[in-house]
Scaffold this motif. Sequence first.
Motif, short mmCIF file in Angstrom:
data_model
loop_
_atom_site.label_atom_id
_atom_site.label_comp_id
_atom_site.label_asym_id
_atom_site.label_seq_id
_atom_site.Cartn_x
_atom_site.Cartn_y
_atom_site.Cartn_z
N ASP A 49 0.79 -1.32 -0.35
CA ASP A 49 0.23 0.21 0.18
C ASP A 49 0.89 0.89 0.11
OD1 ASP A 49 -2.69 1.62 2.05
OD2 ASP A 49 -1.72 1.85 0.40
N ARG B 269 1.04 3.90 2.49
CA ARG B 269 0.28 3.87 3.87
C ARG B 269 2.04 3.43 3.72
NH1 ARG B 269 -2.59 2.07 7.51
NH2 ARG B 269 -1.76 1.42 9.64
N THR C 62 -1.89 7.62 6.39
CA THR C 62 -2.01 6.82 5.51
C THR C 62 -2.76 7.30 4.35
OG1 THR C 62 -4.45 7.46 6.49
CG2 THR C 62 -3.35 5.44 7.09
#
Lengths: 1040, 236
Positions: free
Chosen positions: A321, A324, A336
């Motif tokens: 991700d 993140r 985030t």
Amino acid sequence: MQKILLLIIIFMINNIPSEAQNKKSTANNTPLKSAALSKIAARHIGPAAMSGRVTAIAGVNKDPRIMYVGAAGGGVWKTTTGGSRFKPVFDKYCQSIGDIAIDQQNPETVWVGTGESNMRNTTSVGTGLYKTTDGGEFWTRVGLENTEHIAKIAIHPTNSNIVLVAAPGHLWDANEERGLFKTTDGGKTWKKTLYIDKNTGCADVLINPNNPNIVYATTWQFRRTPHSFDSGGKASALYKSTDGGDTWKKITNGLPTGDLGRIAIALAPSAPDNMFAIVEAKETGLYMSTDGGETWKAQSATSNVTARPFYFSTLVVDPTDAKRVYRPALTFSISTDGGYSFAEPEYFGGGVHPDHHALWINPQNTSHLYLGTDGGVYVSFDKGNNWILLKNLPISQAYHVAVDNQQPYHVYTGFQDNGSWAAPSRKAGGIRNGDWKSLMGGDGFWVQPDLSNPDIVYAEYQGGNMSRINLKTNEQLDIQPYPAAGEAKLRWNWNTPIVKSPSNNNILYTGAQYLYKTENGGITWQKISGDLTTDDHKKQDQENSGGLTEDNTSAENHCTIFTIAESPLDANQIWVGTDDGNLQLTTNSGKTWTNLAANYAKCGIAPGSWVSSIEPSRFDKNTVYATFDNHAYGDCKTYVAKSTDLGKTWTLFSSPDFKSFAHKIKEDLQNKNLLFLGTEMGLFVSIDGGTNWTVMKGNIPEYAMVRDITIHPQTNDLVIATHGRGILIVDDITPLRKLSSDILNADVAFIETSPTPSTNGHYGWSWADAGEFVGRNPNENAQIMYYLKERVTKGDVKIEIYDTQGKFLYDMPGTKRKGINVVDWNMQMKPPKPVKGGSTLDNSGFYAPLLPPGKYKIKLKLNGKEYESYLTLIKDPLSAHNTADQQLQQKTAMDAYNTTEDLAFLAAQIVDMREKIAQIQPQNNNEALQKQLQTYSDSLNNLRKNIMATKEGTNVGFSNDEKLRENLSKIYGAVVSYEGRPTDSHIARLNGLQVEIKDAQKRLADINNQNLPALNEALAKLNLPPLTTLSKEAFDAMKD
Amino acid sequence: MHIYKFSLYLLTLILSTNMLVAQTADEIINKTLENMGGTTKLNAIKTITQEGKVDMGQGREAPIKRYIIPNKALRNEFSLQGQTMVTTIEGNAGWAIRPFGGNKNAEPLPEEDVKTTQFEWDITGGLLNYAQNGSTAEYLGTDDFEGTDVYVVRLTLKTGQIIYHYIDTETYQTLKKVTKVKLGDKEQRNEETYSNFEKTDYGIVVPHSIGEQVTITKTLINQPIDDNLFKMPAKK
């Protein structure tokens, strides 16, 4: 061919008259080698309760249960169970770990760079780069030996032979072996491909996982001095390579101008063009790039993200991700949204220990994280929102250790980042994390117990903040001396000494630039000196320390008193050592002081060295030992010296095995030639007053950072404070006191051990629960200790034990190692002959009553020779039982013992006869005889089943088949295993069982009388030999 | 004269150090096998029968027996109080009788135990014919074993199992073996030490002390061994 050449040369040499041969030959002295001492071993008591400082974590992507954890002073630990159990795998090498990298293509290949690179004042020194190809079983050093610090190792994702290493280089002086190093042959050869100058190294290196030709590195200009830290300069920068790290171009677009400091970089593995950097500058900031690091943009960030960049260099993006981003630093921050904002999931103090240096994310499950902090390793299963501390890594960094006079004695110590603690030196079941008691927070250093009151201790946190603590009422009184009106600010060392008088429990000393003394627990301090330091104003500018980032935590306080020692022979004689090289002495309790600094410099010690310890002798008023530490000027030599004229002249000790700077010299309490030396790389011992030194590595890491050593006056334990493995104890060094050149030169020699209490032990040890470290207790067995000049290669080594009357008891195997051998003896009699013939084993066959106090002769037999000595057993001083009780115990135990042998004889007769019957049965066809034999055997078998458990099968343990044998075994066990009087019930029960045995003996006699005469008659008729019962003599002669 | 003498000393030093360090894994292994009795004799071993005892402390001994068909089958017996524990492997399977808790029946041996026991049926510890067997050998350097200098040689078997030999640099005898075998999830690691090397009548040298407690009293080579010893007995 070589052999022949050698012989020729030897022949020729022997025939040339030599100068050497004409000289007087020196005594043939066998040196004391390290391996010879391996059995004089330490036990580790931890703690792991708050663990210690973690600097690196690396996991195997394909199997995340396998991980390696690097500690700041505790070496490398490996787990194959995701952290439930660890074992140290780097104990032969430098314990300061900079980085660990696993070759994910061949995970048995792991690289370890030594030299922690979080450049605090107490950071240690590395010895280069190491590699293993079998998961840590063996390591080889592959280079970078003089870098002293390694910050990052990056391995090419598909070509394991290509490895890049970022080495910041020396912290305290200039050196050329620093920068970016590259190997293309798996570590055989290295090229320095990015190097700026001898003040600048590399702090980070990163390989683009999708295109490994793209590599990033950061250079860092920095220097520490004893009184300040300077991070930053013109030479720090971000660099990018597009040819795999061979050539580099500086990146400046979007980054701050002016001097830069430490730069930490990260990229998103799932989108490697997205990059992040924390750039130390006049205004340290977070920067982001979306074009693979070509251009950057400043991104506002909170101080949690940008604080202390020289110390926090961890920045990690989630493997899958790209939005993140983790910033483990002072606290744990998470973004985030790709770095635009960071939040903390847990408030400070509610979650993990602050100060983070390592983060590893399981690529197979990115919710699964391991975090390395200054207080241990934490694991999270929910992406860092909640954490569990792993309590099985005993890697605390102790500074000093003290012991008290409780029974058992307690140890008192302070740890970097983890406060001050106390623990018992032994505890039934082992010394668990919960047995360590927290005394005070902050960074702990010196702790002193009040020997007259176990509730009172003195402890501190950094910068002289000392308190008297009442453990019962949980109160703390700040007892730090403050400057009087008009007085100058007091300069307290980071590690302020709090030292007791060796002869008066009420006297405590502490020192800032002046020496203070109290006799009433800190209520009143007397200043008993003037400024004992150089008071060099140039070295007192700590407010401006830090370089680009102000960092003044008292770590750089200088021109302070560091060590204090009062002579055990003369309370008026007090020594003070300062961090700026002064060695001060008073012989009149502080009325006048003399600085002897000029004197130690004459023996080869660098002038102005930090005086790390002073040890006035307890054998001679004019003798004193001292250690000096000059590493803060880039000089890591081992300086330890002795004076016999109260410091006027000094002799420097030396050894080819010395590796690094010295912290503590300790003189033994009884043998004036026995000295211990704690250094940054290893614990050393000398048995000849300092002429020769040997590394002590019996269960002690060879490069252990040994900061302090003390010896307990009653137990003679050597208690060691290590800066990365917690507290170690070598129990009872009495044998070391006896070690002499006579012993070392002998082929075989006994070494006398202390008289041993005859007991089965009070402490024992339990297996650690997974996830928990348990410290070991001392060995309570009697120990037979002997020295062998050579390993025994032919034949056995046997040790024979004789009782107090000189009667032979039994023998046991001895060990054969070259050097000191230690064989444990549990001081028990030979166990009774077991009652054989049941379905299970007779437990009584496994242990026996203790032998009584007395002198036991022992014989050592090896190489066809015999050697004699004695072992002395004494009454157990910890026994809670009076003499009458002990005598009743011994009487009842022997009664149960003899009864067991009676039953064993009975059983043996039954078994023997049935075997004899079974042998005859196939030897004839006579029906009548067969019937007689079977009847006889069955009668015997019924008796057998009556007197012992005979049920067979897999669930026997639950079948509750308890017969006479089992009942007797239970009583035997209960009476023999307790060292006090048995209960009335035990005695009555034993008597009852004896009646049952008599009964059984009668039944056996009856069965025999009913069957034997007729049988033997029948056998005689058939010309077969008669059946004879097993005689007592034959039974006694049987081996069990 | 002085220079001449000095360079002779230097040459001696170089040559003698060379003799300690020279080695490749092959050289060390060959010398070790030679000291064991030589490859011819070793290859001609069809059976090994051993008897011995385990010291149980305070003068008690437990008799042991061992039957080996090299690289094919092995049976270990260990007796206490007249009851005998048996562990047997044949090929890749095995069985055991563990009587001490009352169960006299033979049970099949778990794969883990079979694999670790298999290390014992090659008394050369994988060294004999290692290359032909598909093993690779690597010399890892010298180390210290209980005060004695040793060479460390790592054998990686075709099956992936690893055996480390710690070989005395003077006598070329294996003083310690570390074996590692991976079984699915777990890695099993065992250590064993050897001493008291004896030459058998047959002509090979075997250690008669294993660890600190096991003593071998008799080693017979090529005695006939009843095949049935390796067959799992029927349930009682």
